[in-house]
Write an enzyme that holds these catalytic residues in place. Structure first.
Site, short mmCIF file in Angstrom:
data_model
loop_
_atom_site.label_atom_id
_atom_site.label_comp_id
_atom_site.label_asym_id
_atom_site.label_seq_id
_atom_site.Cartn_x
_atom_site.Cartn_y
_atom_site.Cartn_z
N GLU A 21 0.85 -1.19 0.00
CA GLU A 21 0.00 0.00 0.00
C GLU A 21 0.88 1.24 0.00
O GLU A 21 1.81 1.33 0.79
CB GLU A 21 -0.86 0.06 1.28
CG GLU A 21 -1.78 -1.12 1.47
CD GLU A 21 -2.44 -1.12 2.86
OE1 GLU A 21 -2.16 -0.20 3.66
OE2 GLU A 21 -3.21 -2.05 3.12
N ASP A 36 1.73 10.35 3.32
CA ASP A 36 2.29 11.20 4.35
C ASP A 36 1.21 12.12 4.88
O ASP A 36 1.04 13.24 4.42
CB ASP A 36 3.43 12.02 3.71
CG ASP A 36 4.48 12.34 4.72
OD1 ASP A 36 4.38 11.86 5.86
OD2 ASP A 36 5.41 13.07 4.35
N CYS A 38 9.39 49.96 -6.52
CA CYS A 38 9.10 51.39 -6.55
C CYS A 38 10.15 52.25 -5.85
O CYS A 38 10.08 53.47 -5.94
CB CYS A 38 7.73 51.66 -5.92
SG CYS A 38 7.72 51.51 -4.13
S1 IVH Z 1 -0.34 0.69 8.89
C1 IVH Z 1 0.65 -1.25 12.77
N1 IVH Z 1 -0.71 1.55 6.44
O1 IVH Z 1 2.63 5.46 8.54
C2 IVH Z 1 0.34 -0.66 11.47
N2 IVH Z 1 0.27 3.04 8.01
O2 IVH Z 1 5.07 4.87 10.08
C3 IVH Z 1 0.60 0.81 11.43
N3 IVH Z 1 0.77 5.26 7.08
O3 IVH Z 1 1.30 5.99 11.75
C4 IVH Z 1 0.05 1.57 10.36
N4 IVH Z 1 0.03 4.85 5.05
O4 IVH Z 1 0.37 7.34 9.81
C5 IVH Z 1 -0.25 1.85 7.67
N5 IVH Z 1 -1.12 2.16 4.24
C6 IVH Z 1 -0.67 2.45 5.46
C7 IVH Z 1 -0.13 3.72 5.76
C8 IVH Z 1 0.33 3.97 7.06
C9 IVH Z 1 0.57 5.75 5.86
C10 IVH Z 1 1.40 5.98 8.19
C11 IVH Z 1 0.57 5.99 9.47
C12 IVH Z 1 1.45 5.38 10.50
C13 IVH Z 1 2.81 5.58 9.93
C14 IVH Z 1 3.78 4.57 10.45
#
Ligand code: IVH
Length: 701
Positions: A129, A133, A431
């Site tokens: 996935e 950000d 100016c």
């Molecule tokens: S899973 C235990 N999936 O990345 C699983 N996080 O570095 C934790 N984030 O705090 C999260 N896309 O803010 C997951 N597809 C995604 C994500 C994702 C962005 C962010 C999220 C998390 C941070 C962790």
């Protein structure tokens, strides 16, 4: 590196990792000293030492805004808990992810899973996935209804931002279809790049116009976080926030057997799930997916900083569990930072519509992660000095959060021997007027508002607007046209348009009637009350209310003009008088003085005054008021009315209310517990009134 060694490094020299380390250490250290000072009343360091820690923290945060911690001391200061959000306790902790940066790191991650689960032949199926950000949120649903939601916070407890989440269109209030009795759904709230740029441009415009409490954000992530953490949900509702759902927290029953199925359930319930998410049948497919996402990254509507790989089987996820703050079954494979070096050719100064001077770097074009970059904002003069950026330098360029190019620093070894520090201009490049920087502000502004071509059109639009001179038939487009023709440069030119009636009529799309109507509208405004006139000048911070205060205080244009010129001298009587007008603070006084200090403004004002008759504003006081035209000071506590009430009444009766006592004060009303002002009144032999006497003279008794 240990703390002390780190602490002695200049902030510019810190790597991101070192900065993060030091911010963590500073947060702990400052919190310790806060407790020592506030709770135990036993400070262990001097105030100066404490201030140095706070300053260092702030400087690092200014350079690395993306590293600002949840528990940052700069957030605690001035953020009373009572005004914040209620705590939101997560059913199961919200964790972060471990990072890998290359195929070897990913292979090591897979090997660890195999070792832990004792696997041999089985293939590892993953879901990849895009890692958006933004900021993660936890959404609690009970019996299929959204009940509450919170931010991640420290992972255990976040902030309850339910009201704000309710404004997100992408958040289903009810889960469509069968759902567990109780389930936490997790996802990412974010802002798309295009939305961010438009939103931030508007913020910058408002900030430039002098609006208070407006912030410009460094990147979409900060903008999303700032927007979701608004105390007023109506503000959040206007921000373009989106949500992708991707994970599960606490649940009363297991709604899926694999992550793929789980994403299906989320879609079925009405959540947006990232459409680029893909099932990878074997771990070998990850590298190709990673390369594909890196390739597509620049064209995506939102920022991604890597790809999250999650083991598909949820039973395996459960067995693997967590280590530290990260799961063993998922990893973030980050993209390499998009940086490039190039040469700085020159620094241009742009003048905004409201006079802000903004430096812009012009560089040899260079490709940064798929986008050719040639310009970067340098924000302001302090930024240039802090980073010691000189023309001719080789600069390190980075696309921060993917969108806005930023100069991270310079390569000192490549500096040409003749490079000199940049001298920020003190006059406006458009100016030639003085460009000044008010104390405590970072932005330098052109003071030649009335004549500066960079600001002229905006100023003229304001000048003729309904609440200012109210000249009908002169909209923004016509002003632009007449400006381009050279007929309209400064406000006085408007009153010279009637002499061009025939020429106006001949303009495309105008005609005799339209020209005549405009001429009539202009002639009708040759008389104008002083307060409207002052407001129409468009001096920064002088809105209608302040214009009225000034007009009531000085009555005539001549008096106002003369006193403003005299007030240019700090400490002068005129300056004191200006500062003592109730409602006119030092910042406003400063703007007025700067306006009058610029000869071009004075010339434009005088030219205008020759064209129009400025009507004196009297205080609209009853003719027999003993206070008409007199100045009055209230001091001490009044028993029968509040101070604002008394001041408003005095103004209605034609008095000028001032804050400080001077020889020019006519009356001093002395309430209970009056202090130094009463003493000064006595010393100067001024007329003092008791509360009862004041009431009687005001006709209340
Ligand atoms: S899973 C235990 N999936 O990345 C699983 N996080 O570095 C934790 N984030 O705090 C999260 N896309 O803010 C997951 N597809 C995604 C994500 C994702 C962005 C962010 C999220 C998390 C941070 C962790």
């Amino acid at each position: 590196m240990n703390d002390a060694a780190l602490r002695s490094r200049p902030v510019e020299a810190l790597t991101e990792e070192e900065a993060a380390e030091e911010l963590a250490a500073l947060a702990a250290e400052i919190a310790h000293h806060d407790r020592a000072y506030h709770e135990r009343d036993a400070p262990e360091i001097t105030d100066a030492e404490y201030d140095a820690l706070v300053r260092r923290n702030r400087a690092i945060e200014a350079r690395f805004p993306e590293l600002i911690r949840e528990d940052s001391p700069s957030r605690r200061v001035g953020a009373p808990a009572a005004e914040g959000f209620a705590p939101f306790r997560h059913g199961v902790p919200m964790l972060s992810l471990d990072n890998v940066f290359d195929a070897a790191g990913f292979a090591e991650f897979c090997a660890r899973i195999r070792r832990f689960l004792g696997l041999r032949e089985e293939v590892l199926r993953f879901v990849g996935e895009p890692k958006i950000d933004g900021l993660s949120v936890n959404l609690l649903y009970e019996e299929g209804r959204f009940v509450r939601g919170g931010t991640r916070g420290d992972g255990l407890v976040g902030e309850d931002v339910t009201q704000n989440l309710l404004t997100l269109r992408g958040l289903p209030q009810r889960l469509g279809g069968r759902a567990p009795a109780r389930i936490e759904i997790r996802g990412e709230v974010f802002m798309e790049k295009a939305d961010f740029l438009a939103f931030n441009a508007e913020q910058a415009r408002r900030l430039e116009a002098g609006e208070r409490g407006v912030r410009v954000f460094a990147n979409p992530r900060n903008a999303a976080a700032g927007s979701l953490r608004q105390l007023d949900p109506r503000v959040t509702a206007q921000r373009p926030l989106k949500l992708f759902a991707y994970a599960m927290g606490a649940a009363s029953e297991q709604p899926a057997a694999t992550h793929e199925e789980w994403l299906e359930r989320l879609r079925g319930w009405g959540f947006a799930v990232n459409p680029l998410s893909r099932v990878l049948e074997t771990e070998q497919e990850a590298a190709a997916f990673q390369a594909e996402m890196a390739e597509r990254r620049a064209a995506l509507p939102y920022d991604i900083d890597g790809v999250v790989y999650k083991l598909d089987r949820l039973d395996w996820q459960a067995r693997l569990g967590f280590v530290g703050r990260a799961p063993r079954w998922a990893v973030a494979w980050k993209f390499p930072a998009e940086q490039a070096t190039t040469r700085l050719l020159r620094i241009e100064i742009q003048v905004g519509r409201t006079g802000a001077l903004t430096p812009r770097a012009v560089m040899e074009p260079v490709n940064v992660g798929g986008v050719v970059v040639q310009h970067a904002t340098l924000h302001n003069e302090d930024e240039i000095a802090r980073k010691d950026i000189r023309v001719g330098d080789t600069v390190v360029l980075q696309r921060a959060g993917d969108v806005i190019p930023q100069i991270v620093g310079v390569v000192r070894e490549k500096r040409p021997p003749d490079a000199v520090p940049f001298a920020f201009p003190e006059t406006c490049p458009a100016c030639g007027s003085h460009a000044v920087r008010p104390p405590g502000e970072v932005v330098r502004r052109c003071t030649g508002g009335l004549t500066c071509p960079a600001q002229a059109v905006e100023r003229l639009i304001h000048f003729v607007s309904r609440r200012a001179m109210d000249i009908e038939g002169l909209g923004a487009e016509r002003i632009q046209l007449l400006h381009d023709l050279g007929w309209l440069r400064a406000p006085a030119d408007i009153f010279r348009l009637p002499a061009r009636e025939a020429e106006l009529a001949a303009l495309e799309g105008w005609g005799t009637l339209s020209a005549r109507n405009l001429v009539r509208a202009i002639e009708a405004r040759r008389q104008v009350p002083l307060d409207r006139f002052i407001f129409a000048l468009g001096i920064r911070r002088i809105g209608e209310a302040n214009a009225r205060l000034l007009a009531r205080h000085y009555h005539t244009l001549e008096e106002w003009r003369e006193r403003m010129l005299a007030a240019r001298v700090i400490g002068s009587e005129a300056r004191e008088e200006l500062g003592s007008i109730q409602g006119i603070g030092p910042a406003i006084a400063q703007e007025l003085v700067e306006f009058f200090a610029e000869p071009r403004n004075l010339a434009a004002l005088d030219a205008l005054a020759r064209e129009v008759r400025v009507l004196p504003v009297d205080s609209a006081a009853p003719a027999d008021s003993p206070f008409a035209g007199r100045s009055i000071v209230f001091t001490g506590t009044l028993e029968t009315m509040t101070r604002p009430e008394a001041e408003a009444l005095a103004e209605r009766l034609g008095a000028k209310v001032t804050k400080s006592v001077s020889r020019k004060t006519d009356f001093v009303v002395i309430g209970a517990d009056a202090g130094s002002k009463a003493a000064k009144a006595a010393e100067l032999g001024l007329r003092t009134l008791t509360e009862a006497e004041w009431r009687e003279m005001a006709g209340l008794a």
